[in-house]
Write a protein that holds these residues in place. Structure first.
Motif, short mmCIF file in Angstrom:
data_model
loop_
_atom_site.label_atom_id
_atom_site.label_comp_id
_atom_site.label_asym_id
_atom_site.label_seq_id
_atom_site.Cartn_x
_atom_site.Cartn_y
_atom_site.Cartn_z
N LYS A 102 1.47 -1.44 -0.01
CA LYS A 102 -0.19 -0.08 0.39
C LYS A 102 0.78 1.46 -0.07
O LYS A 102 0.49 2.36 -1.00
N GLU A 103 1.91 1.63 0.61
CA GLU A 103 2.75 2.23 0.29
C GLU A 103 3.44 3.10 -0.94
O GLU A 103 4.00 4.11 -1.03
N ASN A 104 3.71 1.17 -1.35
CA ASN A 104 4.38 2.11 -2.98
C ASN A 104 2.70 1.89 -4.30
O ASN A 104 3.13 2.12 -5.18
N ILE A 105 1.98 2.05 -3.69
CA ILE A 105 0.54 2.48 -4.78
C ILE A 105 0.79 4.02 -4.56
O ILE A 105 0.48 4.55 -3.47
N SER A 106 1.13 4.23 -5.90
CA SER A 106 1.44 5.83 -6.20
C SER A 106 0.16 6.38 -6.30
O SER A 106 -0.18 7.55 -5.86
N SER A 107 -1.07 6.10 -7.62
CA SER A 107 -1.93 6.82 -7.98
C SER A 107 -3.23 5.68 -8.42
O SER A 107 -2.73 4.49 -9.09
#
Ligand code: 5GP
Ligand code: ZN
Length: 140
Positions: A133-138
């Motif tokens: 989740k921390e790496n979901i950008s947009s």
């Protein structure tokens, strides 16, 4: 000049059996089908894999994939089909121009994805979700 086989198919430099196309993608029959009717959906612009496909092209590619899946089900009166995409050599990609496969499936057709499934030990499922989740950008 592109050396990419799918770019040459898109520009009609080399022949293929074209099923349909829209503004963003073309669909052709795979030359070496898993089953007859196995189709490929290929963006008209050259992108090596899914990550390289710009967001504005995704809708058109998926909409053509949807139309082809409907057509295969109707043509062969299918009970089911697979659609999938290999991304990266390690995942089995052999043509480095992004594409989606759609293939009919039949009862007892002896096609198996050989998987050995894991279980998450205590806590790891939550931690895994958090990391991703921390790496979901947009999200659009
Ligand atoms: P990948 O292995 O990259 O997921 O899938 C590439 C697919 O493209 C293969 O299933 C292969 O049979 C198909 N293919 C490769 N070259 C040609 C070609 O020249 N014409 C067509 N119609 N399909 C091709
Ligand atoms: Zn290409």
């Amino acid at each position: 000049m592109s050396t990419c086989i799918f770019c040459k198919i898109i520009s009609r430099e080399i022949p293929s059996e074209i099923l349909a196309e829209n503004e963003y993608a073309i669909s052709i029959l795979d030359l070496n089908p898993i089953h007859y009717g196995h189709a490929l959906i290929i963006p008209k612009n050259h992108h090596k894999d899914f990550l390289e496909v710009p967001g504005n092209e995704i809708g058109g590619i998926m909409s053509l994939t949807h139309a082809i899946a409907h057509a295969l089900v109707k043509t062969y009166n299918l009970q089911g089909f697979n659609f999938f995409s290999n991304n990266g050599e390690i995942a089995g990609q052999s043509v480095f121009h992004f594409h989606i496969h759609v293939t009919p499936r039949y009862p007892n057709d002896d096609i198996h994805f050989q998987l050995s499934l894991k279980k998450y030990p205590d806590g790891l499922m939550k931690e895994t979700a958090q990391r991703i989740k921390e790496n979901i950008s947009s999200i659009k």
